[in-house]
Scaffold this motif. Structure first.
Motif, PDB file in Angstrom:
ATOM      1  N   UNK A 188       0.432  -0.714  -5.538  1.00 45.83           N
ATOM      2  CA  UNK A 188      -0.959  -1.022  -5.209  1.00 45.83           C
ATOM      3  C   UNK A 188      -1.050  -1.896  -3.957  1.00 45.83           C
ATOM      4  N   UNK A 189      -0.127  -2.827  -3.846  1.00 42.02           N
ATOM      5  CA  UNK A 189      -0.125  -3.693  -2.664  1.00 42.02           C
ATOM      6  C   UNK A 189       0.068  -2.870  -1.393  1.00 42.02           C
ATOM      7  N   UNK A 190       0.971  -1.916  -1.447  1.00 38.90           N
ATOM      8  CA  UNK A 190       1.220  -1.070  -0.273  1.00 38.90           C
ATOM      9  C   UNK A 190       0.039  -0.149   0.001  1.00 38.90           C
ATOM     10  N   UNK A 191      -0.608   0.323  -1.062  1.00 31.17           N
ATOM     11  CA  UNK A 191      -1.805   1.140  -0.873  1.00 31.17           C
ATOM     12  C   UNK A 191      -2.898   0.337  -0.174  1.00 31.17           C
ATOM     13  N   UNK A 192      -3.045  -0.927  -0.587  1.00 33.25           N
ATOM     14  CA  UNK A 192      -4.018  -1.785   0.078  1.00 33.25           C
ATOM     15  C   UNK A 192      -3.698  -1.972   1.548  1.00 33.25           C
ATOM     16  N   UNK A 193      -2.406  -2.136   1.857  1.00 33.35           N
ATOM     17  CA  UNK A 193      -2.000  -2.298   3.257  1.00 33.35           C
ATOM     18  C   UNK A 193      -2.301  -1.047   4.068  1.00 33.35           C
ATOM     19  N   UNK A 194      -2.084   0.122   3.479  1.00 34.65           N
ATOM     20  CA  UNK A 194      -2.383   1.375   4.189  1.00 34.65           C
ATOM     21  C   UNK A 194      -3.885   1.515   4.431  1.00 34.65           C
TER      22      UNK A 194
END
Length: 224
Positions: A63-69
Motif C-alpha cells: 500500500x505504501x508503494x501504491x501511494x508513492x506511485x
C-alpha cells in the motif's frame, strides 16, 4: 483517484489534494508496523493470527508503494500545469488504466473486509488487462512515428509504467490475502480448487447415474 483526476482534468487542486496525503500515509504505515511488531513480540499468536500479522506487514508495504506511485502521477500533473501531460489522442488510454486500477483497488477493499480467496484470484485477470494496455502504449511509443515532443513521450511512458506497477501491487496484496484466508499460496490454492472441481464433477456424474439406475429399475415389470 485524486492523482488521476489531476492528470485527466488538468486540475492543480486535485494534484495538491493527492500529494497532501503523503504524511498521513507514512504515519499509518509506521503505526501498522509498530502494531505488527508488538503483536509478534507480546501476544504469541496462533497459526491463523500469525498468518494475518505477517500478511499485514507485506500488505502495508505494498500500500505504501501504491501511494508513492499515485504521488508520482500527481507530481506529473502538477509539474506540467497548466499544460496537459498527455496528448489528447492518448487520454482514452489513461482513462482506461485509471478505471482498471480503481476497480482493482475496490476489490482489494472488499476482500480486506471480507477475505475471499476466489475474488482475490480474479485480480490476476484484471492485471492482465492493465499489462496489455501498458504494452500497447509502449509499442506506440517505440514502433510508430511520434508526432509530439520527446517530453510528451517520456511522460506517457512513465505514467503508463506507474499504473502498471500500481496494478502489480494490488495483485501482490491479493496473493497475501489468498494466503491469509486459505493458508495456501495462490498457485497451491488454484490446484486445490481444480482438484475440488474435478471431485465435485465426478460426484455429480455418479449421482446422475444412480438416479437413472433407480428410475430404470422401478420401470421394470415385477417378477411373478
Amino acid at each position: 483517484s485524486k492523482a488521476s483526476d489531476a492528470l485527466l482534468g488538468d486540475s492543480l487542486a486535485s494534484a495538491e489534494a493527492a500529494l497532501s496525503n503523503a504524511d498521513e500515509l507514512e504515519e499509518v504505515r509506521t503505526r501498522c508496523e509498530v502494531q505488527a511488531v508488538e503483536l509478534l513480540a507480546l501476544e504469541t499468536p496462533l497459526a491463523r493470527d500469525l498468518r494475518q500479522v505477517v500478511s499485514s506487514i507485506y500488505i502495508v508495504e505494498d500500500f505504501s508503494r501504491m501511494g508513492a506511485l499515485g504521488m508520482h502521477v500527481a507530481n506529473a500533473a502538477r509539474r506540467r500545469h497548466p499544460d496537459p501531460v498527455v496528448p489528447e489522442e492518448f487520454i482514452g488510454f489513461i482513462k482506461e488504466l485509471s478505471r482498471l486500477v480503481d476497480n482493482m483497488s475496490d476489490k482489494i477493499r472488499q476482500i480486506l473486509i471480507t477475505p475471499d480467496a476466489d475474488i482475490a484470484l480474479d485480480l490476476a485477470s484484471d492485471d492482465d488487462a492493465v499489462d496489455d494496455l501498458h504494452h500497447h502504449i509502449m509499442r506506440i511509443l517505440t514502433s510508430r512515428p511520434w508526432p509530439h515532443s520527446a517530453r510528451n513521450a517520456v511522460d506517457l511512458a512513465l505514467l503508463s509504467r506507474f499504473y502498471e506497477r500500481y496494478a502489480d501491487h494490488t495483485v501482490n496484496v491479493a496473493a497475501r490475502l489468498v494466503y491469509f484466508s486459505s493458508g495456501l499460496q495462490p498457485e497451491e490454492y488454484i490446484q486445490k480448487r481444480k482438484h475440488e472441481e474435478i471431485e465435485a464433477d465426478v460426484e455429480r456424474r455418479w449421482a446422475e447415474l444412480e438416479r437413472q439406475f433407480r428410475r430404470s429399475s422401478s420401470d421394470e415389470d415385477p417378477i411373478i
